[in-house]
Design a protein around this motif. Structure first.
Motif, short mmCIF file in Angstrom:
data_model
loop_
_atom_site.label_atom_id
_atom_site.label_comp_id
_atom_site.label_asym_id
_atom_site.label_seq_id
_atom_site.Cartn_x
_atom_site.Cartn_y
_atom_site.Cartn_z
N GLY A 184 -11.45 13.01 27.56
CA GLY A 184 -10.04 12.63 27.45
C GLY A 184 -9.36 12.42 28.77
O GLY A 184 -8.31 11.77 28.84
N ALA A 199 -13.84 17.60 25.15
CA ALA A 199 -12.48 17.10 24.95
C ALA A 199 -11.80 16.77 26.27
O ALA A 199 -11.24 15.68 26.45
CB ALA A 199 -11.65 18.12 24.18
N PRO A 249 -6.71 14.44 24.21
CA PRO A 249 -7.73 15.45 23.91
C PRO A 249 -7.08 16.81 23.68
O PRO A 249 -6.02 17.11 24.25
CB PRO A 249 -8.58 15.47 25.18
N SER A 251 -12.58 16.17 19.07
CA SER A 251 -11.14 15.98 19.18
C SER A 251 -10.78 14.50 19.24
O SER A 251 -9.89 14.02 18.53
CB SER A 251 -10.61 16.71 20.43
N ILE A 252 -11.47 13.75 20.08
CA ILE A 252 -11.17 12.33 20.24
C ILE A 252 -11.54 11.55 18.99
O ILE A 252 -10.80 10.65 18.56
CB ILE A 252 -11.90 11.76 21.47
#
Length: 381
Positions: free
Chosen positions: A55, A51, A40, A16-17
């Motif tokens: 995040g 995530a 995230p 995700s990041i």
């Protein structure tokens, strides 16, 4: 230009990041001074630990626990020290991908390792838990996890039953004398997006048993054993209710959490959006960007990008979506809040080539750049 980015992982390719950072790079090629916030995103399934932990400024932990077949496995989970929160995916300790096809048999798999992860996190000071329970290899009703936490799941002779699914048949009584005392101080948010009850035609054995290796005879037997487990649990725990939607999640793990811990079952994306406070980052944005590996007709069925879009629309924000690929029925995403979406693959390539990390990053940044060039041309500031 203020841009908030919250994109799910491109599974097997970008986290995700990483995907969010590639998007940010594409935006800055057009708007060098843009204020870009990458948040995230996950839906409670695979990728949630990484995530949310990364995040939210947490730390990843790797421990050795009992795997679904009883062999040691390495399991990763996250700790957010500031809020004493642990982020766990049950599939890290008892996932179906850890069981070879030839060995899949829910009679012989256990959630014991899930309890070991929880126990480890409690020992490190965690009292809040976010647990994703998708992707299980188990159908043990959560008895393995409960045994690891100190519950006595006992047979007629007062001995612990087998921690595997087959142990359900021998349950005579349940005790809590040796449960970790700190467990009573813990709260659990369980990311659960299924509504199956514990037993019956829509129960965990009938619906999910076959993909875990259950034969029709196993399904019949295990369904009866789980019903008996619920009856025994009801003798001591009045809130034991096998009919509650979600109790059949992860082979009955949902039932174990609801009955024996201070737990709630909630939508995975709802939990993630709340924990990451996405609204705080969306309300002042000019544009919101989301996406996932594949946008299709199923995306609108509660998946992460739609959760982002719904949040953005509370504040009237435009939403762009980017994905590794899109299908014809992805047009449903337009009605669900994603104003426009774009595939990032730019030519005929193999799936392996498309998913290679550097290729995916490059393709993501390039696609985003061109869309934002169009926005700039039309006067977006």
């Amino acid at each position: 230009m203020k841009v908030t980015v919250a994109i799910d992982s491109l599974k097997g390719s970008l986290s995700s990041i990483e995907a969010g950072q590639a998007i940010a790079e594409g935006v800055r090629r057009v708007y060098p001074d843009a204020e870009i916030c990458v948040r995230p995103l996950a839906d409670g399934g695979e990728g949630t630990v990484e995530a949310l932990t990364c995040g939210m400024g947490g730390e990843l932990q790797t421990i050795t626990v009992t795997g679904p077949l009883g062999d040691p496995v390495e399991c990763q989970y996250g700790i957010i020290a500031e809020s004493h929160t642990a982020i766990i995916e049950m599939s890290g300790a008892a996932g179906i991908t850890q069981v070879p096809d030839a060995l899949r048999n829910p009679m012989n798999t256990t959630t014991y390792g899930v309890g070991e992860v929880i126990r480890d996190a409690i020992g490190k000071g965690c009292r809040r838990f976010i647990v994703g329970i998708g992707g299980s290899a188990t159908n043990d009703g959560g008895i393995g996890m409960l045994q690891a936490l100190g519950y006595g799941i006992l047979d007629q002779n007062g001995k612990q039953v087998s921690r595997y699914g087959k142990g359900l048949k021998d349950i005579a009584r349940i005790t809590s004398d040796h449960v970790l005392p700190e467990l009573s101080q813990c709260t659990f948010k369980i990311a659960c997006d299924v509504t199956n009850p514990l037993c019956g035609d829509q129960g965990c054995s009938a619906i999910y048993g076959p993909q875990k290796g259950a034969t029709p005879e196993m399904i019949r037997e295990m369904d009866g054993w789980l019903a008996h487990f619920a009856e025994v649990a009801k003798e001591t725990y009045e809130n034991a209710d096998p009919e509650v939607p979600g109790t059949g999640a992860a082979g009955g793990l949902g039932f174990a959490f609801l009955t024996f811990t201070n737990a709630v079952l909630e939508s995975g994306i709802k939990i993630v959006l709340e924990e990451t406070r996405l609204e705080d980052y969306v309300k002042d944005a000019d544009i919101v960007v989301t996406g996932e590996g594949r946008l299709d007709g199923q995306t609108v069925m509660g998946k992460a990008p739609i959760g982002v879009a719904e949040t953005a629309k509370k504040f009237g924000k435009p939403v762009l979506g980017f994905a590794g690929c899109v299908t014809e029925d992805a047009v449903a995403c337009n009605d669900a809040g994603i104003d426009a979406f774009f595939p990032i693959v730019r030519g005929v390539v193999t799936l392996e080539e498309a998913m290679a990390v550097e290729n995916a990053k490059r393709n993501m940044s390039a696609a985003v750049e061109q869309v934002f060039r169009l926005l700039k041309m039309t006067g977006q500031r």
